[in-house]
Design a protein around this motif. Structure first.
Motif, PDB file in Angstrom:
ATOM      1  N   HIS A 160       0.822  -1.167  -0.108  1.00  9.92           N
ATOM      2  CA  HIS A 160      -0.190  -0.047  -0.124  1.00  9.92           C
ATOM      3  C   HIS A 160       0.892   1.129  -0.082  1.00  9.92           C
ATOM      4  CE1 HIS A 160       0.774  -0.237   4.457  1.00  9.92           C
ATOM      5  NE2 HIS A 160       0.806   1.127   4.383  1.00  9.92           N
ATOM      6  N   SER A 163       2.823   3.236  -5.314  1.00  5.45           N
ATOM      7  CA  SER A 163       1.886   3.488  -6.339  1.00  5.45           C
ATOM      8  C   SER A 163       1.613   2.576  -7.231  1.00  5.45           C
ATOM      9  CB  SER A 163       2.462   4.752  -7.206  1.00  5.45           C
ATOM     10  OG  SER A 163       3.514   4.269  -8.154  1.00  5.45           O
ATOM     11  N   GLY A 164       0.492   2.596  -8.003  1.00  2.00           N
ATOM     12  CA  GLY A 164       0.028   1.478  -8.834  1.00  2.00           C
ATOM     13  C   GLY A 164       1.169   0.973  -9.881  1.00  2.00           C
ATOM     14  N   ARG A 167       3.943  -0.824  -7.951  1.00  3.04           N
ATOM     15  CA  ARG A 167       3.216  -2.056  -7.331  1.00  3.04           C
ATOM     16  C   ARG A 167       3.402  -2.972  -8.831  1.00  3.04           C
ATOM     17  NH1 ARG A 167      -0.745   0.642  -4.416  1.00  3.04           N
ATOM     18  NH2 ARG A 167      -2.382   0.539  -6.025  1.00  3.04           N
TER      19      ARG A 167
END
Length: 336
Positions: A160, A163-164, A167
């Motif tokens: 978490h 960032s996207g 990840r």
């Protein structure tokens, strides 16, 4: 482009058929799929949602739940070995070590309770028998390799906190940690903005060049395929409807569905006022697949034979083949 036409492919899939048992009946999700991947090659599998791309990929890794799924027939040979007959324990040895997979959504694929470092080192300790210190050093190297800054610190952070795009890079690092021979990337840029998409694709391109990793890229984005892949497999209604090199498919599509996909894309070399041409209609019901060509109800070129008989893949020259009666030697006679 890496060509190994005279050698045994790294991965060879023949007549793969996968169904799901649901309340309405049997969903024939994959219907007689054949393809191969050579060493160091990037193969793109494209098609709209529900065409069988992801089911095919998860079957390669033996990740589809059974029940409700059933592998009805077929062969999957990886590095010369048939894997459909392997036990779950044997498949666990293959996954992560020789076969890696990047899933669509890294937030749901990564364990939120473990640091990213722990999630990388687990595979290294399991498959490569590294000790804790060796695995941590390797994990830091992998995070640097996929372009994550401050890897020494970020290895101790949780999903978490990324960032996207970061990840997704972590997912790539996990998948590549043990230097697998084959990497399956299932919609690796979904839900990422175009800048991050470009960065992820550059990472894959660089890793392919550096590690000679074979990649199966599953996507609905033909622009990504054009920039990264060597060959393309186009799927529709659980079947492969066209296959060939990127140049062949983009320059001279031989199946009306492929042609429709290309015409529905915005182009920079045409007038802004020129409208995009959608593919009208809906995909076939795979609980009751049609007797003839699955695309016939949506096809502007459909002939009488298309409604009755499902064509096989027809050689179109070069490495290109298409499942379409228009390419048959007697197509003009059939039209009449």
């Amino acid at each position: 482009m890496n060509k190994q036409q005279n050698h045994q492919p790294m991965l060879e899939v023949k007549d793969l058929r996968v169904s799901f048992d649901v309340r309405e009946g049997e969903v024939q999700a994959v219907r007689g799929v054949d393809f191969h991947v050579n060493s160091g090659e990037v193969l793109g599998i494209v098609g709209e949602s529900g065409c069988g791309k992801t089911v095919t990929a998860q079957t390669l890794m033996r990740l589809i739940p059974s029940p409700p799924s059933r592998i009805k027939s077929g062969s999957i040979r990886f590095l010369g070995e048939e894997i459909l007959h392997k036990s779950e324990k044997e498949m666990q040895q293959l996954r992560g070590s020789k076969m890696g997979m990047i899933f669509q959504d890294p937030m749901t694929s990564l364990n939120p309770t473990l640091t990213v470092g722990r999630q990388i080192t687990e595979n290294l300790m399991k498959h490569l028998k590294m000790n804790t210190a060796q695995a941590k050093t390797r994990a830091i190297e992998m995070l640097k390799l996929v372009g994550i800054p401050g890897a020494e610190t970020r290895i101790n952070q949780y999903p978490h906190e990324f960032s996207g795009g970061m990840r997704q890079r972590v997912m790539i690092a996990i998948a590549l940690a043990c230097n697998p021979a084959l990497l399956i990337a299932d919609e690796p840029t979904t839900a990422l903005d175009v800048t991050i998409q470009a960065q992820i694709l550059e990472v894959l391109k660089e890793l392919r060049g550096r590690l000679n990793t074979s990649i199966i890229l599953i996507t609905h984005n033909l622009g990504i395929v054009a920039g990264l892949c060597d060959r393309v497999v186009v799927m529709y209604g659980g079947q492969i409807v066209e296959t060939g090199t990127v140049r062949e498919i983009f320059s001279h599509p031989k199946h009306p569905y492929t042609e429709g996909l290309l015409k529905s894309l915005p182009r920079l070399d045409t007038s802004k006022s020129e409208p995009l041409i959608p593919i009208h209609g809906t995909p076939p019901d795979l609980v009751h697949p049609p007797a003839g060509c699955a695309f016939a109800p949506r096809c502007g070129y459909a002939m009488r034979i298309c409604q009755r008989l499902d064509p096989a893949l027809i050689d179109c020259g070069g490495t290109q083949a298409a499942r379409c009666w228009l390419n048959h030697s007697k197509a003009q006679e059939a039209k009449a």
